[in-house]
Motif scaffolding. Sequence first.
Motif, mmCIF file in Angstrom:
data_model
loop_
_atom_site.group_PDB
_atom_site.id
_atom_site.type_symbol
_atom_site.label_atom_id
_atom_site.label_comp_id
_atom_site.label_asym_id
_atom_site.label_seq_id
_atom_site.Cartn_x
_atom_site.Cartn_y
_atom_site.Cartn_z
ATOM 1 N N THR A 87 34.690 129.052 49.788
ATOM 2 C CA THR A 87 33.335 129.552 50.006
ATOM 3 C C THR A 87 32.483 129.248 48.780
ATOM 4 O O THR A 87 31.417 129.794 48.601
ATOM 5 C CB THR A 87 33.343 131.079 50.230
ATOM 6 N N ASP A 88 33.002 128.377 47.919
ATOM 7 C CA ASP A 88 32.284 128.038 46.700
ATOM 8 C C ASP A 88 31.306 126.891 46.966
ATOM 9 O O ASP A 88 31.708 125.769 47.221
ATOM 10 C CB ASP A 88 33.320 127.651 45.634
ATOM 11 N N GLY A 89 30.035 127.226 46.923
ATOM 12 C CA GLY A 89 29.008 126.252 47.270
ATOM 13 C C GLY A 89 29.058 124.995 46.419
ATOM 14 O O GLY A 89 28.835 123.890 46.912
ATOM 15 N N GLY A 105 26.197 131.669 54.970
ATOM 16 C CA GLY A 105 25.637 132.664 54.060
ATOM 17 C C GLY A 105 24.754 133.697 54.749
ATOM 18 O O GLY A 105 24.358 134.680 54.144
ATOM 19 N N ALA A 158 26.868 121.319 53.066
ATOM 20 C CA ALA A 158 25.896 122.179 52.406
ATOM 21 C C ALA A 158 25.183 123.031 53.453
ATOM 22 O O ALA A 158 24.954 124.223 53.261
ATOM 23 C CB ALA A 158 24.909 121.351 51.623
ATOM 24 N N THR A 205 20.479 126.035 47.297
ATOM 25 C CA THR A 205 21.175 124.809 47.632
ATOM 26 C C THR A 205 21.960 124.307 46.435
ATOM 27 O O THR A 205 21.383 123.884 45.453
ATOM 28 C CB THR A 205 20.160 123.734 48.027
ATOM 29 N N ASP A 262 23.866 130.834 44.883
ATOM 30 C CA ASP A 262 24.347 130.754 46.247
ATOM 31 C C ASP A 262 23.589 131.740 47.134
ATOM 32 O O ASP A 262 23.024 132.701 46.641
ATOM 33 C CB ASP A 262 25.837 131.111 46.244
ATOM 34 N N HIS A 271 27.367 125.677 54.921
ATOM 35 C CA HIS A 271 27.507 126.732 53.936
ATOM 36 C C HIS A 271 26.291 127.666 53.961
ATOM 37 O O HIS A 271 26.410 128.880 53.834
ATOM 38 C CB HIS A 271 27.681 126.109 52.556
ATOM 39 N N GLN A 272 25.129 127.072 54.133
ATOM 40 C CA GLN A 272 23.910 127.875 54.242
ATOM 41 C C GLN A 272 23.973 128.789 55.459
ATOM 42 O O GLN A 272 23.645 129.959 55.379
ATOM 43 C CB GLN A 272 22.695 126.957 54.407
#
Length: 881
Positions: free
Chosen positions: A800-802, A767, A760, A613, A451, A763-764
């Motif tokens: 928050t778990d990719g 991060g 996805a 990813t 991640d 989420h990036q």
Amino acid sequence: MTEDRLRKVLELERAKRFGDRAVTAGLDVFLKNIATHEGSQLSSEAFALIQALPVAGYRSLTPAKRKQWIEELLGVLKGSAAPLEAGSRKLEAGSGAAADAVPGHLRAGAASERRDAGSGTAAPRPARADGSRAPVATARKTAVESQPRLQQGQARFSPGELEGLGVDAPIYALKRVPFSLGVKFDKLNIHTVRDLLLFFPRRHVDYGDPVPVAQLEHGREQTVRAHIWSARERQMGPRMRSTEATIGDASGMMQCVWFNQPWIAKQLPVNAEVVVSGRVGERQGRPCFDNPEWELWSEDLVHTGRLVPIYPLTAGLQNRTIRRVMQEAIDRFADKLPDPLPEEMRDRLDLAPIADAVAQMHYPTDRAALEHSRRRLAFEELLPIQLTMQLRRRMFQKSAPAEPMPLPASIEREFKAALPFTLTGAQERVLFDVLGDLRKPIPMSRLVQGDVGSGKTVIAAAALVAAVANGRQGVMMAPTEILAEQHFQTLKRLFNANGGEGPVVSARPPFLDPLRSPELFERRDRAGEVRIALLTGSLRAKERRELYEAMERGEIDIACGTHALIQGGVRFRDLGVVVVDEQHRFGVMQRAALREKGAHAAHTPHMLVMTATPIPRTLALTLYGDLDISVVDELPPGRQQIKTTWVGPDERGDAERFVRGQVAAGRQAFVICPLVEESETLDVKSATAEYERLQRLVYPDLRLELIHGRMAGKTKDAVMRRFRSGEADILVSTAVIEVGIDIPNASVMMIEGADRFGLAQLHQFRGRVGRGADQSYCLLLSDEPSEEARKRLELMEETTDGFRLAEADMAIRGPGQFFGTKQSGLPGLKVARLTDVKLIELTRTEAGRMLDEDLGLTKPEHHALNRQVARLMDSIVDEEH
Ligand code: ADP
Ligand code: MG
């Protein structure tokens, strides 16, 4: 008709680039069936061409030969295509099906007669299930209800005879499949019983065991078993006729209504026992069912009172129909499915025999049984792919050895000691894998997945240190200049390089002290000095030329850069390790190109690929590429959970005030502008407009910066540098900052038009913050998200778990997009989930074990797998040429 069908299949095969993927069972099975049963329907040239195939069949031909053979056969078929009568032309599919069922040797007479007989067979059967009209009005009069009317001694194969063909029998072998239905299955590409058995439900609804009427609960999906008190057709409004039934048991009575389905009334005899499943509604204080699933009670329920399969719906085919047909297929044929997995393997890994697995996939006893079957079938789906990939890999590794590049324990220890932090357990584990690979004389091909913020860079750095310690060169390729520059800075810090603003710096890292391990430095001319370079597209021509020369002379030890690294002029003297960061931005070709940079040396460089990813694309690469994987599945300690909120239009002001508060507290913020699908120019425009709006109207007193993909590399770098050094408070950006940037002081990520991004990607973005010690926040702005987008935003709030997000993304948006045309060389996956890392790893291990033991897959128990692998190999070769 036969020729028509043959032509269609051949054309499909051509469209699929001769990969033998036109029919599931393989073209050879199809051709054999045609030649055996319908040979007399073919012109003698066509027949001869089929007979002329080698004994090992079409499958054994090279792609070029396949093409040649198909073109030739198509030529013959086109030449002989006789004009059809208008009526029978419309009936193509139906008549084709009819022809399928009529054994050729029983056919006599001229072709035209046969055609008449063929259409006579199929035409009169009106399709009733979906109420569609019979295509030829006059034919309706001659409708034959039970069996097709066959003339002149022609006989349809009896289901029993067809059964002899096993699962490769056409679906007409099933008693419950009349021609009209077969045609619909045809459209779904379901031709044989095997195709049908492997047509898995999309999901199951759990109607559970029947409960008494009195125990029905409003809103739940439940089942009752009751007697029919009354059932009648009812006119509801001017156009709608429906069925209304009252049913009851000892505990009470209730009403069921089937809107627009008057015919059901006739199928519900009074006093019969019926099982009804659905979502419980309520009318006048009583429970009721609207449009429930139903069936008369039997020991063998297929629609109600259990886990009921829901198939992907297709025009004219209803779930009820499929379920009934499926039940017959399972009862009569499931145990005829050949099991490609050796028994020893099934026992060892607790994988169900195929017959059980398939039966349970459709009609599971319970959820656990369903999952157990899914696992088995997924395993079976993945294994041949893994075998193929590993075979390719073994071939590749054999042809090009690498030089072992062990990192001496003393250097490893001191490298770690020089880090400003302690490695996490996950980092240690992955590093162990990588260093293990580097010790071997075979080139490493490893994907490191983790991640954002999990700390992959330091692992890459260690691999580069190994290269340098062995007197070799290393490169690290990143997809953007900003990121390449960031890596350059990180390495500079790590290697203790002082100053040096230019593209090349020298360093004397304590951990590479040549005095301590002199034997490693024999080949190096500069004692212990490491030279690190940054190569990007924005270098001046002269600088670039000098850099190229230095790299080629071996005066550069480590080069960071963008794809400028794979351009023509670049040569290395002795490339030992290649690191590719954020893999998903690079194609396989670019990866190969970089590796080739080292190819004029005697050895192939080791390669490490890194990606943040978690989306299936990565795992697709795992499957479709030939890489090993390691996962950094742990974040460094002390990371904050990033608080995530979806902000509606009314709360925009609050969000903007919140950002101001964070800035007042000394933090920084990112603002991501909405994605404008049509063009990058529009993206830039909207980002520019947003920047101006914020600067003028919202934050006139704060320092804002703008960054977007159309800026020159230098400008971007300057902006990033100002932001990183705290000279700006808010960075307004298009999606360019998606990857890897490290700004520990940034605590807010505000995303405009968040509903336009996939999970996805969101989420990036998220991060990017939460990298420092401060609590960080992610604000998702969205005005009117669709139902689907709302679900995505809620998921972002929740987790928050990719990996979970990736799986959810696939569930919400469907797997289709993860299997773009690019990967079409390999079969789409029906059962396996690309997010099931454990299972993928298991198949990988098992494939390796199998190849260790039987590299050629020649043992009898491996024959079925061997065939599948051969087919996959072919299709990959196809893709590459
Ligand atoms: P990514 O995996 O996204 O590339 P990076 O390698 O950029 O992550 O690391 C993110 C941040 O975490 C960096 O600032 C790095 O210095 C820091 N970091 C990496 N590993 C650790 C660790 N074990 N403990 C604390 N901080 C770490
Ligand atoms: Mg990174």
